[in-house]
Write a protein that holds these residues in place. Sequence first.
Motif, short mmCIF file in Angstrom:
data_model
loop_
_atom_site.label_atom_id
_atom_site.label_comp_id
_atom_site.label_asym_id
_atom_site.label_seq_id
_atom_site.Cartn_x
_atom_site.Cartn_y
_atom_site.Cartn_z
N ASN A 40 -4.58 5.07 -6.38
CA ASN A 40 -5.13 4.70 -5.08
C ASN A 40 -4.31 5.32 -3.95
OD1 ASN A 40 -3.16 2.82 -6.27
ND2 ASN A 40 -3.15 1.90 -4.24
N PRO A 41 -4.92 5.55 -2.76
CA PRO A 41 -4.11 5.97 -1.61
C PRO A 41 -3.09 4.89 -1.26
CG PRO A 41 -6.45 6.28 -1.17
CD PRO A 41 -6.35 5.48 -2.43
N ILE A 42 -1.91 5.31 -0.83
CA ILE A 42 -0.87 4.38 -0.38
C ILE A 42 -1.04 4.23 1.12
CG2 ILE A 42 1.60 3.93 -0.24
CD1 ILE A 42 1.93 5.83 -2.65
N VAL A 43 -1.46 3.05 1.56
CA VAL A 43 -1.89 2.86 2.95
C VAL A 43 -0.96 1.90 3.68
CG1 VAL A 43 -3.80 2.14 4.44
CG2 VAL A 43 -4.27 3.25 2.26
N SER A 44 -0.70 2.18 4.94
CA SER A 44 0.08 1.28 5.79
C SER A 44 -0.56 -0.09 5.86
CB SER A 44 0.20 1.87 7.19
OG SER A 44 0.77 0.94 8.08
N GLN A 45 0.27 -1.12 5.88
CA GLN A 45 -0.22 -2.49 5.99
C GLN A 45 -0.09 -3.04 7.40
OE1 GLN A 45 -1.74 -4.02 3.25
NE2 GLN A 45 -1.52 -1.90 2.57
N ALA A 46 0.36 -2.23 8.33
CA ALA A 46 0.57 -2.70 9.71
C ALA A 46 0.03 -1.67 10.69
CB ALA A 46 2.05 -2.95 9.97
N GLN A 47 -0.45 -2.15 11.81
CA GLN A 47 -0.93 -1.26 12.85
C GLN A 47 0.23 -0.76 13.70
OE1 GLN A 47 -4.03 -3.05 15.18
NE2 GLN A 47 -5.30 -3.56 13.42
N ASN A 48 0.00 0.39 14.33
CA ASN A 48 0.95 0.93 15.30
C ASN A 48 2.34 1.16 14.74
OD1 ASN A 48 -1.00 0.94 17.41
ND2 ASN A 48 -0.70 -1.27 17.62
N GLU A 49 2.40 1.64 13.51
CA GLU A 49 3.66 2.12 12.96
C GLU A 49 3.41 3.53 12.43
OE1 GLU A 49 5.03 -0.06 9.61
OE2 GLU A 49 3.27 0.33 8.40
N ARG A 50 4.41 4.34 12.45
CA ARG A 50 4.24 5.72 12.00
C ARG A 50 4.53 5.78 10.50
NH1 ARG A 50 6.46 9.44 17.05
NH2 ARG A 50 5.26 8.35 18.65
N PHE A 51 3.58 5.28 9.74
CA PHE A 51 3.69 5.23 8.29
C PHE A 51 3.59 6.64 7.72
CE2 PHE A 51 1.89 4.57 4.01
CZ PHE A 51 2.76 3.62 3.50
N GLY A 52 4.53 6.99 6.86
CA GLY A 52 4.54 8.33 6.31
C GLY A 52 5.31 9.31 7.16
N SER A 53 6.18 8.81 8.03
CA SER A 53 7.03 9.71 8.83
C SER A 53 7.86 10.59 7.91
CB SER A 53 7.94 8.90 9.75
OG SER A 53 8.75 7.99 9.01
N ASN A 54 8.16 10.09 6.72
CA ASN A 54 8.82 10.86 5.68
C ASN A 54 8.36 10.34 4.34
OD1 ASN A 54 10.63 13.13 5.63
ND2 ASN A 54 11.89 12.05 7.13
N VAL A 55 8.30 11.20 3.34
CA VAL A 55 7.89 10.79 2.01
C VAL A 55 8.71 11.56 0.98
CG1 VAL A 55 6.03 12.49 1.91
CG2 VAL A 55 5.92 10.49 0.44
N ALA A 56 9.03 10.90 -0.13
CA ALA A 56 9.74 11.56 -1.23
C ALA A 56 9.16 11.07 -2.55
CB ALA A 56 11.25 11.27 -1.17
N ILE A 57 9.15 11.95 -3.54
CA ILE A 57 8.66 11.61 -4.87
C ILE A 57 9.74 11.93 -5.89
CG2 ILE A 57 7.59 13.87 -5.27
CD1 ILE A 57 5.27 12.37 -6.65
N SER A 58 9.85 11.12 -6.93
CA SER A 58 10.86 11.35 -7.96
C SER A 58 10.53 12.61 -8.75
CB SER A 58 10.94 10.15 -8.91
OG SER A 58 9.73 9.98 -9.61
#
Length: 230
Positions: A40-58
């Motif tokens: 599934n897409p990983i989606v922000s649970q809050a409004q007005n936050e910059r979700f995904g400003s950075n991402v890392a994968i193992s």
Amino acid sequence: MDMSSDGNTIAVTTGSKQPQNIGSINVYKYVNNNWSQLGNPIVSQAQNERFGSNVAISGSGNVVVVGSYENGNTGNGRVDIFEYLQGNWVKKGDVIDKNGNNIDWAIALSRDGSSLALRSNGKIGPKPAGSNEGKGPSSGARVYDISGILSSDIFVLDNFNIYPNPTTDILNIELKENLTLEKVLIYNTSGQLVKETSNKTINVSGFAKGIYNVQVLTNQGKATKKVIVK
């Protein structure tokens, strides 16, 4: 965007959806000459936050960490930890900072996903008595051991053995209940991958003495056990 060690799994920030400013992360895996969405897409649970400003994968592609921070000048940040389980991305924990540290500024995962490194570009903590350290903008790095919140498949854990343990030269992997070995990954205590193989008999005579984490990936899941090399 970030990519697994073998280049076959990528995590991509899709951007914010206006007007709520809710971002999301999609993970894709390269299979049979095509990129297919993984879970599934990983989606922000809050409004007005910059979700995904950075991402890392193992390196293995089964753990994703996502940074976000509040809009405005607070600098408050959060890093959420997700693990791919039974076809979906499941949140396993988070690191939250309310002291203006911008902990999402730079994030990284070890290859096995057990260690999380964060770098902030804000202040790095309260000012110690009699010191200017931590006062005003500065940067700092933190490393967290997150292995305790990640999953091992109980069925796989109960149905694979490693012997002899301790060992000086040879390790044998034994699988039961129709488990099929896909890969063996051996990590040292610093989270560095020291051996990758698909063989059930492994020569570790060249390893330094110490404790190692042996992870088996099977047709029904994965699990990890510790081994002592003498």
